[in-house]
Design a protein around this motif. Structure first.
Motif, PDB file in Angstrom:
ATOM      1  N   GLY A  16       0.809  -1.214   0.000  1.00 19.12           N
ATOM      2  CA  GLY A  16       0.000   0.000   0.000  1.00 19.12           C
ATOM      3  C   GLY A  16       0.838   1.256   0.000  1.00 19.12           C
ATOM      4  O   GLY A  16       2.060   1.217  -0.127  1.00 19.12           O
ATOM      5  N   SER A  17       0.147   2.390   0.152  1.00 18.44           N
ATOM      6  CA  SER A  17       0.795   3.696   0.090  1.00 18.44           C
ATOM      7  C   SER A  17       0.394   4.561   1.263  1.00 18.44           C
ATOM      8  O   SER A  17      -0.700   4.417   1.823  1.00 18.44           O
ATOM      9  CB  SER A  17       0.402   4.419  -1.204  1.00 18.44           C
ATOM     10  N   ARG A  19       1.191   8.903   2.557  1.00 27.05           N
ATOM     11  CA  ARG A  19       1.882  10.168   2.327  1.00 27.05           C
ATOM     12  C   ARG A  19       2.078  10.851   3.672  1.00 27.05           C
ATOM     13  O   ARG A  19       1.113  11.140   4.382  1.00 27.05           O
ATOM     14  CB  ARG A  19       1.093  11.070   1.389  1.00 27.05           C
ATOM     15  N   ARG A  70      10.461   3.849  -4.935  1.00 26.63           N
ATOM     16  CA  ARG A  70       9.196   3.635  -4.214  1.00 26.63           C
ATOM     17  C   ARG A  70       8.743   4.888  -3.461  1.00 26.63           C
ATOM     18  O   ARG A  70       7.540   5.131  -3.342  1.00 26.63           O
ATOM     19  CB  ARG A  70       9.348   2.481  -3.207  1.00 26.63           C
ATOM     20  N   PHE A  71       9.692   5.651  -2.945  1.00 25.08           N
ATOM     21  CA  PHE A  71       9.387   6.858  -2.175  1.00 25.08           C
ATOM     22  C   PHE A  71       9.735   8.089  -3.001  1.00 25.08           C
ATOM     23  O   PHE A  71      10.697   8.087  -3.768  1.00 25.08           O
ATOM     24  CB  PHE A  71      10.194   6.894  -0.890  1.00 25.08           C
ATOM     25  N   THR A  72       8.962   9.140  -2.783  1.00 28.16           N
ATOM     26  CA  THR A  72       9.230  10.418  -3.433  1.00 28.16           C
ATOM     27  C   THR A  72       9.118  11.531  -2.400  1.00 28.16           C
ATOM     28  O   THR A  72       8.111  11.627  -1.692  1.00 28.16           O
ATOM     29  CB  THR A  72       8.233  10.691  -4.571  1.00 28.16           C
ATOM     30  N   GLN A  85       5.979  10.738  -0.174  1.00 27.98           N
ATOM     31  CA  GLN A  85       5.031   9.797  -0.746  1.00 27.98           C
ATOM     32  C   GLN A  85       5.670   8.420  -0.736  1.00 27.98           C
ATOM     33  O   GLN A  85       6.735   8.225  -1.342  1.00 27.98           O
ATOM     34  CB  GLN A  85       4.663  10.206  -2.174  1.00 27.98           C
ATOM     35  N   MET A  86       5.028   7.487  -0.085  1.00 31.04           N
ATOM     36  CA  MET A  86       5.582   6.148   0.068  1.00 31.04           C
ATOM     37  C   MET A  86       4.654   5.154  -0.614  1.00 31.04           C
ATOM     38  O   MET A  86       3.497   5.006  -0.219  1.00 31.04           O
ATOM     39  CB  MET A  86       5.736   5.810   1.547  1.00 31.04           C
ATOM     40  N   ASN A  87       5.170   4.502  -1.632  1.00 29.99           N
ATOM     41  CA  ASN A  87       4.406   3.499  -2.376  1.00 29.99           C
ATOM     42  C   ASN A  87       5.054   2.133  -2.216  1.00 29.99           C
ATOM     43  O   ASN A  87       6.214   2.016  -1.823  1.00 29.99           O
ATOM     44  CB  ASN A  87       4.356   3.873  -3.851  1.00 29.99           C
ATOM     45  N   SER A  88       4.285   1.111  -2.535  1.00 31.13           N
ATOM     46  CA  SER A  88       4.796  -0.269  -2.475  1.00 31.13           C
ATOM     47  C   SER A  88       5.468  -0.542  -1.138  1.00 31.13           C
ATOM     48  O   SER A  88       6.584  -1.063  -1.083  1.00 31.13           O
ATOM     49  CB  SER A  88       5.786  -0.513  -3.632  1.00 31.13           C
ATOM     50  N   LEU A  89       4.782  -0.206  -0.078  1.00 30.83           N
ATOM     51  CA  LEU A  89       5.381  -0.336   1.244  1.00 30.83           C
ATOM     52  C   LEU A  89       5.646  -1.782   1.601  1.00 30.83           C
ATOM     53  O   LEU A  89       4.876  -2.693   1.248  1.00 30.83           O
ATOM     54  CB  LEU A  89       4.475   0.310   2.286  1.00 30.83           C
ATOM     55  N   ASP A  93       9.724  -1.264   6.001  1.00 29.24           N
ATOM     56  CA  ASP A  93       9.563   0.187   6.034  1.00 29.24           C
ATOM     57  C   ASP A  93       8.919   0.665   7.339  1.00 29.24           C
ATOM     58  O   ASP A  93       8.872   1.868   7.595  1.00 29.24           O
ATOM     59  CB  ASP A  93       8.696   0.657   4.860  1.00 29.24           C
TER      60      ASP A  93
END
Length: 119
Positions: A16-17, A19, A70-72, A85-89, A93
Motif C-alpha cells: 500500500g501507500s 503520504r 518507491r518513495f518520493t 510519498q511512500m508506495n509499495s510499502l 519500512d
C-alpha cells in the motif's frame, strides 16, 4: 528556531501507500534543506530522503537505496511543507519517521510519526 510537525503516519498493508507531511515554521522555508529519516525498533535512525536547496527554485533530491523508486520527497514552499510519498510499502519500512530541516547549518527535528506495515 524551526519547528516541525509531522503527520500522515498510520497502519497500511504491505504493498500500500502512505503520504507523510511535515509542516515547518520559519520565513525562509524555501531555502531549507528538508529531509526524512526513520528509526525502527532496535535499530539506529537512518536516512531516507532529502531535498536540498541549490539556488533559485532548483532543488536536488537524494534517496536511500532501500527506498529508491518507491518513495518520493517533494515540497510545497507556499505551504512550508515537505512530503514523503511512500508506495509499495514493505514490512521493513515500518518505523517512526522523522522530518528534519537544516537552516544555516543547524538541524531541527520533528517529533516523528509512526508507520506500521502489516503483511
Amino acid at each position: 528556531q524551526v519547528q516541525l510537525v509531522e503527520s500522515g503516519g498510520g497502519l497500511v498493508q504491505a504493498g500500500g501507500s502512505l503520504r507523510l507531511s511535515c509542516a515547518a515554521s520559519g520565513r525562509t522555508f524555501s531555502t531549507y534543506d528538508m529531509g526524512w529519516s526513520r528509526q525502527a525498533p532496535g535499530k539506529e535512525r537512518e536516512f531516507v530522503a532529502t531535498t536540498s536547496w541549490s539556488h533559485g527554485s532548483v532543488y536536488y533530491t537524494t534517496y536511500a537505496d532501500a527506498v529508491k523508486g518507491r518513495f518520493t520527497i517533494f515540497r510545497d514552499n507556499a505551504k512550508n511543507t515537505v512530503y514523503l510519498q511512500m508506495n509499495s510499502l514493505k514490512s521493513e519500512d515500518a518505523a517512526i519517521y522523522y522530518c528534519n530541516a537544516v537552516e544555516d547549518g543547524t538541524v531541527y527535528w520533528g517529533q516523528g510519526t509512526q508507520v506500521t506495515v502489516s503483511s
